[in-house]
Design an enzyme around this catalytic site. Structure first.
Site, PDB file in Angstrom:
ATOM      1  N   GLN A 137      36.430  46.762  43.688  1.00  0.00           N
ATOM      2  CA  GLN A 137      37.470  46.029  42.892  1.00  0.00           C
ATOM      3  C   GLN A 137      37.346  46.392  41.314  1.00  0.00           C
ATOM      4  O   GLN A 137      36.529  46.326  40.765  1.00  0.00           O
ATOM      5  CB  GLN A 137      37.411  44.690  42.920  1.00  0.00           C
ATOM      6  CG  GLN A 137      38.450  44.091  42.406  1.00  0.00           C
ATOM      7  CD  GLN A 137      38.068  42.316  42.538  1.00  0.00           C
ATOM      8  OE1 GLN A 137      36.843  41.785  42.513  1.00  0.00           O
ATOM      9  NE2 GLN A 137      38.875  41.329  42.953  1.00  0.00           N
TER      10      GLN A 137
ATOM     11  N   SER B 269      38.236  43.387  36.592  1.00  0.00           N
ATOM     12  CA  SER B 269      37.766  42.710  35.006  1.00  0.00           C
ATOM     13  C   SER B 269      37.603  44.004  34.079  1.00  0.00           C
ATOM     14  O   SER B 269      37.358  44.918  34.327  1.00  0.00           O
ATOM     15  CB  SER B 269      36.346  41.902  35.545  1.00  0.00           C
ATOM     16  OG  SER B 269      36.685  41.154  36.070  1.00  0.00           O
TER      17      SER B 269
ATOM     18  N   SER C 257      31.139  45.751  41.719  1.00  0.00           N
ATOM     19  CA  SER C 257      30.214  45.838  42.490  1.00  0.00           C
ATOM     20  C   SER C 257      30.416  46.940  43.311  1.00  0.00           C
ATOM     21  O   SER C 257      31.201  47.166  43.794  1.00  0.00           O
ATOM     22  CB  SER C 257      29.770  44.538  43.458  1.00  0.00           C
ATOM     23  OG  SER C 257      30.695  43.665  43.400  1.00  0.00           O
TER      24      SER C 257
ATOM     25  N   GLU D 277      38.707  36.052  47.422  1.00  0.00           N
ATOM     26  CA  GLU D 277      37.449  36.189  46.738  1.00  0.00           C
ATOM     27  C   GLU D 277      36.690  35.100  46.896  1.00  0.00           C
ATOM     28  O   GLU D 277      35.318  34.921  47.244  1.00  0.00           O
ATOM     29  CB  GLU D 277      37.538  36.642  45.295  1.00  0.00           C
ATOM     30  CG  GLU D 277      36.244  36.896  44.822  1.00  0.00           C
ATOM     31  CD  GLU D 277      36.478  37.836  43.181  1.00  0.00           C
ATOM     32  OE1 GLU D 277      35.441  38.323  42.833  1.00  0.00           O
ATOM     33  OE2 GLU D 277      37.521  37.751  42.788  1.00  0.00           O
TER      34      GLU D 277
ATOM     35  N   GLU E 109      34.879  26.721  35.091  1.00  0.00           N
ATOM     36  CA  GLU E 109      36.053  26.338  34.184  1.00  0.00           C
ATOM     37  C   GLU E 109      37.393  26.532  34.796  1.00  0.00           C
ATOM     38  O   GLU E 109      38.045  25.844  34.943  1.00  0.00           O
ATOM     39  CB  GLU E 109      36.033  26.732  32.971  1.00  0.00           C
ATOM     40  CG  GLU E 109      34.694  26.264  31.931  1.00  0.00           C
ATOM     41  CD  GLU E 109      33.488  26.807  32.328  1.00  0.00           C
ATOM     42  OE1 GLU E 109      33.447  27.979  32.951  1.00  0.00           O
ATOM     43  OE2 GLU E 109      32.571  26.169  31.977  1.00  0.00           O
TER      44      GLU E 109
END
Lengths: 407, 370
Positions: free
Chosen positions: A128, A131, A163, A246, A374
């Site tokens: 993936q 990010s 990863s 996920e 959060e």
């Protein structure tokens, strides 16, 4: 209410258990093939292939595209039996649980025909590429650019926390196609060949010393337009398909448990007995057990929803939140349990081969990856409880005008 | 696998919620709180009996509906959410389950039908002084079939017709059923944190009793009874905790500060998310205990301990944060927040505090993982 399998589920479980026992690969020595090594990957690939050939890989996907043609509950039962047999297939999980579902939902027929079956068989591995160094929880602030060049696209940017990127064949890439639009509208999803010119994968050393993740530098990577997954500007909708998966994939998982904590306490002397018999330890143990049971049982409630044909919703966020904090607290308690000796993380010296010390150094990542504590609380607050969304300073602004920090 | 309430239980719960809302159960709780000498909502209690709810989990041979423990759990959740001031917990989760578990067939036939109809009220009287359950041997004593001594606090002791009492005998501690309307029984109201579930001191002077179960097994039987008692209590706590969450959400969405609803601030919304998470975790454990009560004796005790621990923690967290999230108004007498705060503490101390359950659970875990 019942926690028992239905007769059909029990029959499926029995068949699956027998099949696993008959077909599981002979164990290999961890010294010859440590987890993460090519030898271990090839070993697990054989298992993935065997599952695919017998309809046990991607059980709930249609048989016509390489799945098992079964139900989500059958998949869950098989997963339980696989875990029971001590097997896992982590190398393929990112692809099958995170990258391929959006391809199934938003991709073209040609993409499905090309990619699904080899991924299900474990022949091709996916990672993936979402990010970036400057965007974590605010994923839609991706800066990696996709610029039109002729009929195709040119990609420039940097991704992180990928990863398996170092051993992946393909990646699912979120990129910005129009910085003049508001943040969420200017994104588009692509698949890329991880061996294409301009793709540079560099292992990223984590705080625990390992390098399970990577950074991926994208420098003038050229894509054809048929590498686009979904429409131009639809990238955020495609990304959302993967994020729910996920969390469902992350909530739960492996690693030492309250049983290991108890086993450890049995090794630690205390007065004329062992710490396991100490009442203060008993209080702690009961607390960890109660918490571990609560997310195990919440998982069964989500499974029940699945079996009724409902989509498990934000409960997955609750389960992941509790689980990751539980792991950190359990490891910290275990390390303290052995007194000064707990500082030793040498597997040759520390009890249980330093499993808890290793876990303690992983735990911070568990609370961040796949939705930080959060963000998970925000999801629960906004989607379950219907509370107002956070105030957003970038609301309605063109992406290029949004203030950026220095990190 | 279906880890959820079945349709019949859902229907029962929907009906219960509507009736408790229509009868203003929470207002009734406030009346009991504010009226000296008031012990419970008598009209509502009669109505619960008439609905058959007191007998929901009592077998049909003894005048009940013979439904599963999960049905009783569902009702408990609604009663807990509404704060209904009725002696349901003492009489049904406590006394009726004690008689069903440990009583003779004669006792069951004599007592359960009247409990199932709500005509008579029962309770448990195990405690005498400070300490975890059964830590000190009882000083109340049965000699030649007569009870002498004191029990306190006894929940609903001022209004109960019957009690199961733990008392010392020459053969060790035993359980006894005692009629509280006997002239040898003196009842005195005891001031407690939660007057909507009032307690009394009971003094026994030469009161006739009948043994329940084998005399000498009193402590083991009482522990089993507390385990049965703890399951619906956990559901009451979860119902109460969910009510707290709903109140806190409703209030913080409409209370504005600095130009926006306070529910929009992360310090507030994350707290509310934490209440939700604790409630759902407790609910998961409680479902397992209610199911295991009827279907899996091997895990029943550990599941119940986990349910009680998680439910007490969830309710306490929800009730204390309910006040905090209301700010100053939450600390006033006129707001209902303190009714939940009181009930959360009541439920957490009734039937053994969570630390006692953790100790019991740890003993079980040491055995299963030996």
């Amino acid at each position: 209410m019942t926690f028992d399998d239905t007769p059909e589920q029990a029959a499926y479980r029995a068949t699956a258990r027998t099949w696993i026992a008959d077909h599981m690969p002979a164990p290999i020595d961890a010294a010859d093939a440590p987890i993460g090594s090519t030898e271990h990957l090839e070993h697990m690939r054989l298992w993935q292939r065997a599952k695919a050939e017998h309809g046990y890989a991607c059980i709930a996907w249609p048989a016509a595209i390489g799945g098992g043609g079964g139900t989500p509950i059958q998949q869950a039962i098989f997963d339980q039996e696989e875990a029971r047999a001590g097997l896992s297939s982590n190398y393929f999980m990112t692809g099958l649980k995170i990258c391929l579902p959006p391809l199934l939902k938003h991709g073209s027929d040609a993409q499905r025909a090309r990619f699904i079956a080899p991924a299900v068989r474990g022949d091709e591995i996916w990672c993936q590429l979402f990010s970036e160094p400057s965007n974590g929880s605010d994923l839609a602030a991706a800066r990696t650019r996709a610029v039109r060049v002729g009929d195709g696209w040119r990609i420039d940017g940097q991704k992180v926390w990928n990863s398996n990127a170092d051993r992946s064949d393909f990646g699912l890439l979120l990129a910005r196609t129009d910085p003049d639009l508001v943040k969420h509208a200017g994104l588009t999803m692509f698949w890329i060949d991880m061996r294409a010119p301009g793709v540079d994968v560099r292992p990223l050393r984590q705080m625990n010393g390992g390098a399970e993740f990577n950074e991926v530098y994208l420098d003038g990577v050229m894509l054809r337009d048929d590498q686009r997954v979904g429409d131009i500007g639809e990238g955020w909708a495609v990304a959302l398909t993967t994020l729910a998966n996920e969390r469902a994939a992350l909530g739960g998982g492996t690693g030492p448990t309250w049983r290991d904590l108890l086993a450890l306490a049995r090794l630690v002397p205390s007065g004329d007995s062992v710490l396991a018999d100490d009442p203060v330890f008993g209080q702690q143990l009961a607390g960890f057990y109660t918490e571990a049971e609560s997310f195990r049982l919440l998982g069964l409630r989500m499974l029940s929803k699945l079996s009724r044909g409902e989509q498990p919703g934000p409960e997955a966020s609750a389960a992941k939140l509790v689980w990751s904090n539980h792991v950190q607290a359990l490891s910290a308690a275990a390390v303290e349990l052995t007194g000064d000796y707990g500082m030793i993380d040498d597997p040759a010296l520390a009890p249980l081969a330093a499993a808890f010390q290793a876990r303690l150094m992983w735990a911070p990542g568990l609370r961040i990856g796949g939705g930080t504590d959060e963000i998970l609380r925000n999801i629960i607050a906004e989607r379950v409880l219907g509370l107002p969304a956070d105030a957003r300073a970038d609301k309605g602004m063109a992406f290029r005008d949004i203030p950026q920090g220095t990190r | 696998m279906n880890v959820d309430y079945d349709e019949d239980v859902r229907a029962l719960m929907d009906h219960a919620r509507k009736l408790l809302d229509a009868r203003g159960a929470i207002d009734a709780a406030r009346r009991v709180l504010e009226t000296a000498g008031d012990t419970h909502a008598t009209g509502l209690w009669r109505e619960l009996g008439a609905q058959g709810w007191c007998g929901v989990a009592i077998d049909d041979a003894h005048g009940g509906l013979g439904m599963a423990s999960v049905a009783l759990a569902g009702l408990a959740e609604e009663l807990g959410r509404s704060l209904a001031p009725v002696p349901f917990a003492s009489s049904i989760y406590g006394f009726a389950q004690a008689i069903a578990l440990a009583g003779s067939e004669t006792q069951r036939a004599a007592l359960l039908p009247e409990i199932a109809s709500g005509a008579l009220i029962g309770t448990l009287a195990f405690t005498e002084g400070p300490g975890t359950p059964f830590a000190a041997p009882p000083t109340a004593r049965v000699e030649r079939g007569r009870l002498h001594g004191t029990k306190q606090p006894v929940t609903d002791g001022a209004i109960a017709d019957w009690a199961v009492v733990l008392a010392a005998t020459a053969d060790g501690p035993g359980l006894f059923v005692v009629g509280l309307n006997d002239p040898g029984v003196t009842r005195r109201s005891v001031s407690t944190l939660d007057p909507t579930r009032p307690a009394a001191r009971l003094d026994f002077a030469d009161v006739p009793v009948e043994p329940v179960g084998r005399t000498g097994d009193g402590v083991a039987l009482a522990a089993q009874i507390l385990t049965r008692y703890a399951v619906p209590l956990a559901f009451e706590a979860i119902g109460g905790a969910d009510a707290c969450l709903e109140m806190a959400v409703a209030y913080t969405r409409t209370r504005f500060a600095f130009g926006r609803p306070v529910a929009g601030y992360q310090a507030v919304k994350h707290r509310l998310a934490d209440i939700y998470v604790k409630n759902e975790m407790a609910r998961s454990n409680a479902y397992y205990a209610a199911w295991a009560a009827d279907h899996d004796p091997a895990v029943f005790e550990s599941a119940t301990a986990a349910a009680r621990i998680a439910a007490c923690e969830a309710y306490w967290f929800a009730a204390k944060e309910l006040i905090q999230l209301h700010g100053g108004i939450g600390f006033t007498w006129e707001m209902d927040c303190h009714l939940f705060y009181r009930r959360a503490r009541h439920l957490s101390t009734a039937a053994g505090a969570p630390d006692w359950w953790r100790a019991r659970l740890a003993d079980q875990l040491r055995q299963v993982a030996a």
